[in-house]
Design a protein around this motif. Structure first.
Motif: not given
Length: 75
Positions: A21-23, A27-34, A48-64
């Motif tokens: 949900f927070t991802y 993502k919606h907020k950042i892409f809207r700004i872009i 926070h370098q936990i696994f879920t954050n790394r996963h979602f951050v990489r996903q956001m980069k891929h989507d971008y």
């Protein structure tokens, strides 16, 4: 989360744990700004370098990269 724009770069300081949900909300907020402001350089700093954050951050980069031209840096 803190967002700020400086020297033609959007900086994102992510200091919370991400879930689906927070991802999607972030993502919606950042892409809207872009889209609204034509930002083509993003620097995301995840404190926070936990696994879920790394996963979602990489996903956001891929989507971008699939939608926009520009730089998306993860630090």
């Amino acid at each position: 989360m803190e967002l700020y724009y400086q020297n033609e770069t959007l900086y994102i300081d992510l200091n919370e744990d991400l879930d689906e949900f927070t991802y999607r909300k972030l993502k919606h907020k950042i892409f809207r700004i872009i889209e609204d402001y034509g930002v083509d350089r993003i620097v995301l700093h995840s404190k926070h370098q936990i696994f879920t954050n790394r996963h979602f951050v990489r996903q956001m980069k891929h989507d971008y990269e699939s939608l926009y031209q520009g730089e998306f840096l993860i630090r």
